[in-house]
Enzyme design. Structure first.
Site, PDB file in Angstrom:
ATOM      1  N   SER A 248       0.770  -1.367  -0.004  1.00 47.95           N
ATOM      2  CA  SER A 248       0.050  -0.201   0.027  1.00 47.95           C
ATOM      3  C   SER A 248       0.885   1.320  -0.005  1.00 47.95           C
ATOM      4  CB  SER A 248      -0.918  -0.220   1.171  1.00 47.95           C
ATOM      5  OG  SER A 248      -2.254   0.622   0.920  1.00 47.95           O
ATOM      6  N   HIS A 389      -7.690  -5.783   0.388  1.00 46.86           N
ATOM      7  CA  HIS A 389      -6.657  -4.927   0.471  1.00 46.86           C
ATOM      8  C   HIS A 389      -5.711  -5.571   1.916  1.00 46.86           C
ATOM      9  CE1 HIS A 389      -3.901  -1.412  -0.071  1.00 46.86           C
ATOM     10  NE2 HIS A 389      -4.158  -0.928   1.157  1.00 46.86           N
TER      11      HIS A 389
HETATM   12  C1  GTR Z   1      -5.383   4.594   1.518  1.00 44.62           C
HETATM   13  C2  GTR Z   1      -4.776   5.223   0.456  1.00 44.62           C
HETATM   14  C3  GTR Z   1      -4.077   4.508  -0.285  1.00 44.62           C
HETATM   15  C4  GTR Z   1      -2.949   3.487   0.177  1.00 44.62           C
HETATM   16  C5  GTR Z   1      -3.839   3.065   1.589  1.00 44.62           C
HETATM   17  C6  GTR Z   1      -2.545   2.256   2.304  1.00 44.62           C
HETATM   18  O1  GTR Z   1      -6.214   5.233   2.486  1.00 44.62           O
HETATM   19  O2  GTR Z   1      -5.811   6.064  -0.185  1.00 44.62           O
HETATM   20  O3  GTR Z   1      -3.264   5.338  -1.326  1.00 44.62           O
HETATM   21  O4  GTR Z   1      -1.871   4.099   0.395  1.00 44.62           O
HETATM   22  O5  GTR Z   1      -4.532   4.061   2.143  1.00 44.62           O
HETATM   23  O6  GTR Z   1      -1.514   2.792   2.763  1.00 44.62           O
HETATM   24  O7  GTR Z   1      -3.384   1.343   3.197  1.00 44.62           O
END
Ligand code: GTR
Length: 409
Positions: A248, A389
Site C-alpha cells: 500500500s 487490501h
Molecule cells: C489509503 C490510500 C491509499 C493507500 C492505502 C494504504 O487510504 O488512499 O493510497 O496508500 O491507504 O496505505 O493502506
C-alpha cells in the site's frame, strides 16, 4: 462508497471500467528530445536519469544523499528465537548524533537451519516490529496516535500483523526477514513531519518543505536504504541478495526506494495503487486529488499541480516501475481492492516491461490482464488474488517463488 473524499475531488473516482477515459501514456523508451531509446546503454545513461529527475522534481521529491557513515547499535542477539527456527537480532539505527533525533529499530530474523550469509527480504512495517511475529522477545514499539501523541503499544498488538509477514514460510525457504517500523522514520499524519527525519536536512531557518523537497513517502524510502546500510554490515546477511517489500503506501515507498537504490535486487509492490504502480491516467479508483487531499504530507508539493490533471503528467507509473530494470519487480493486486485499481497496476507493470527486454530479460509478457490466481511474467511479475487490501499467505507463496527465481536458490 469508494471515495470518502468525493467533495474534495472535482471529478469523482471511477469504478466502472467502461468509464475509463482514452489516454496516451508518455513513452518510456524515448528521450525528452523525442529520440527513441533502443539499447540498454542509452536507457541506463540517458533515459533512466531523465525519469529519475522527473520523479524527484514532480512526485516524491529529492532525497538527501546517503550519509557518510551509519551509526547503529546491536541491541540483542538471540540464537533460539521462534522456537529455535531463527536467530533474532534487534539493531537500533541512529539518524543523527543529536540525542533526541529520530532513530529506528531493525528486527532481523535469520534462518537457523540455512547456510549464512543468508539472503534477506526487507520490509517496511505498518504496526511496529513487535507485530511481525508472536515473539515475546521483541520490545513493544511506541505508536503514534493520529492526533500527535506517542504511546506505548498494547501487549495484545504483538504478532498482530503476523499473517502479513509469514515469517515461518520465509525462514523455511532459507531466507531472512528484516523489518523496520515506518513511523520511526516519519510519523504518518499531516504535521508528523516535525517528529521525523526531514527536519534534519532543512536549510538554516527552514521549517516547512519547499516544492521539490521530499515528502513522507520518500522519507520512508530513504529509511529503507538506511536499513540496507546496516544489512551490508552484517556478516550473516548476503547483502547481494536483499529484496524489498512494501504494502500500500509502503508499496509506493518501496518503488521509490528501489528506483534510487540499486542494492535492492528486487522490489515487491503489494497493492501500492495511486502514486505507486497504478496508471494515473485511468482515473480509476483513487485519484491524485484524493491522495493529495487526504495525505498532504506524502508527496512533493509539486505533485499537487496534477490534481484532476493526470493527463498533463509528464510521467505515469510505468516509468517509475521501469526504474527497477533490469532488477526484479513484482506488482500484485487484490480483487477486493478496487481503490488501488488492479488493472491500472497490471498495466503499469506491463508498460514498463519493454525496458527489461533491452537487457535481454523477459517482463510481463502479455498486455492482457490475467485471471485471479494466475501469476504472469518473469523478471517483472504480476498477480491478482481474491480478497481484500492486505498481504496474505497466497501473496507470500508467490513472492518466495519469485525470490528463488531471482536469487537462484
Ligand atoms: C489509503 C490510500 C491509499 C493507500 C492505502 C494504504 O487510504 O488512499 O493510497 O496508500 O491507504 O496505505 O493502506
Amino acid at each position: 462508497t469508494l471515495c470518502w473524499c468525493a467533495s474534495a475531488q472535482k471529478t469523482e473516482a471511477i469504478t466502472d471500467e467502461a468509464k475509463v477515459p482514452a489516454y496516451t501514456l508518455p513513452a518510456v523508451l524515448a528521450l525528452k528530445s523525442g529520440q527513441p531509446v533502443t539499447d540498454a546503454k542509452s536507457w541506463t545513461t540517458k533515459r533512466r536519469p531523465e525519469i529519475l529527475a522527473i520523479y524527484e522534481a514532480e512526485v516524491y521529491g529529492k532525497s538527501p544523499a546517503r550519509p557518510p557513515k551509519l551509526n547503529y547499535e546491536v541491541k540483542s542477539v538471540e540464537k533460539q528465537a521462534l522456537g529455535g527456527k531463527a536467530t533474532r537480532k534487534i539493531v537500533t539505527i541512529f539518524f543523527s548524533d543529536k540525542p533526541d533525533a529520530p532513530k529506528m529499530d531493525l528486527l532481523l530474523y535469520l534462518p537457523a537451519a540455512a547456510a549464512k550469509p543468508a539472503p534477506v527480504i526487507l520490509g517496511l512495517s505498518f504496526g511496529g516490529i513487535h507485530t511481525v511475529a508472536n515473539d515475546p522477545g521483541v520490545p513493544l514499539a511506541e505508536q503514534w496516535t493520529r492526533d500527535n501523541r506517542k504511546q506505548p503499544s498494547a501487549e495484545k498488538s504483538r504478532g498482530g500483523e503476523a499473517s502479513r509477514w509469514q515469517v515461518e514460510k520465509i525462514l523455511a525457504a532459507g531466507y531472512g526477514l528484516a523489518t523496520v517500523y515506518y513511523e520511526q522514520i516519519e510519523p504518518d499524519f499531516a504535521g508528523g513531519m516535525k517528529y521525523g527525519i526531514r527536519p534534519l536536512f532543512f536549510k538554516p531557518g527552514q521549517t516547512e518543505p519547499e516544492p521539490g523537497d521530499w515528502g513522507a513517502v520518500a522519507a520512508w524510502a530513504w529509511g529503507a536504504s538506511r536499513a540496507m546500510d546496516y544489512l551490508e554490515k552484517d556478516k550473516d546477511v548476503d547483502a547481494r541478495r536483499v529484496g524489498l517489500i512494501g504494502h500500500s503506501r509502503l508499496g509506493k515507498a518501496a518503488i521509490w526506494a528501489g528506483a534510487q537504490d540499486a542494492r535492492f535486487t528486487f522490489i515487491i509492490s503489494n497493492e501500492s495503487g495511486e502514486g505507486g504502480a497504478a496508471i494515473s491516467r485511468r482515473d480509476y479508483g483513487e485519484r491524485t486529488t484524493a491522495l493529495n487531499t487526504r495525505f498532504p504530507h506524502w508527496f512533493d508539493g509539486n505533485y499537487k499541480k496534477y490534481n484532476d490533471r493526470e493527463n498533463e503528467m509528464p510521467f505515469d507509473s510505468h516509468m517509475a516501475l521501469a526504474l527497477m530494470a533490469p532488477r526484479g519487480l513484482y506488482v500484485a493486486s487484490a480483487e477486493g481492492d478496487q481503490w488501488s485499481d488492479p488493472k491500472g497496476e497490471f498495466l503499469g507493470a506491463a508498460n514498463a516491461s519493454p525496458v527489461w527486454e533491452l537487457f535481454g530479460k523477459k517482463g510481463i509478457g502479455t498486455m492482457t490482464m490475467p485471471d485471479l490466481h494466475e501469476p504472469v511474467g518473469d523478471s517483472v511479475r504480476y498477480h491478482i488474488r481474491a480478497g481484500k487490501h492486505d498481504v496474505t499467505e497466497y501473496d507470500w507463496e508467490q513472492y518466495l517463488k519469485f525470490a528463488k527465481a531471482q536469487w537462484g536458490r
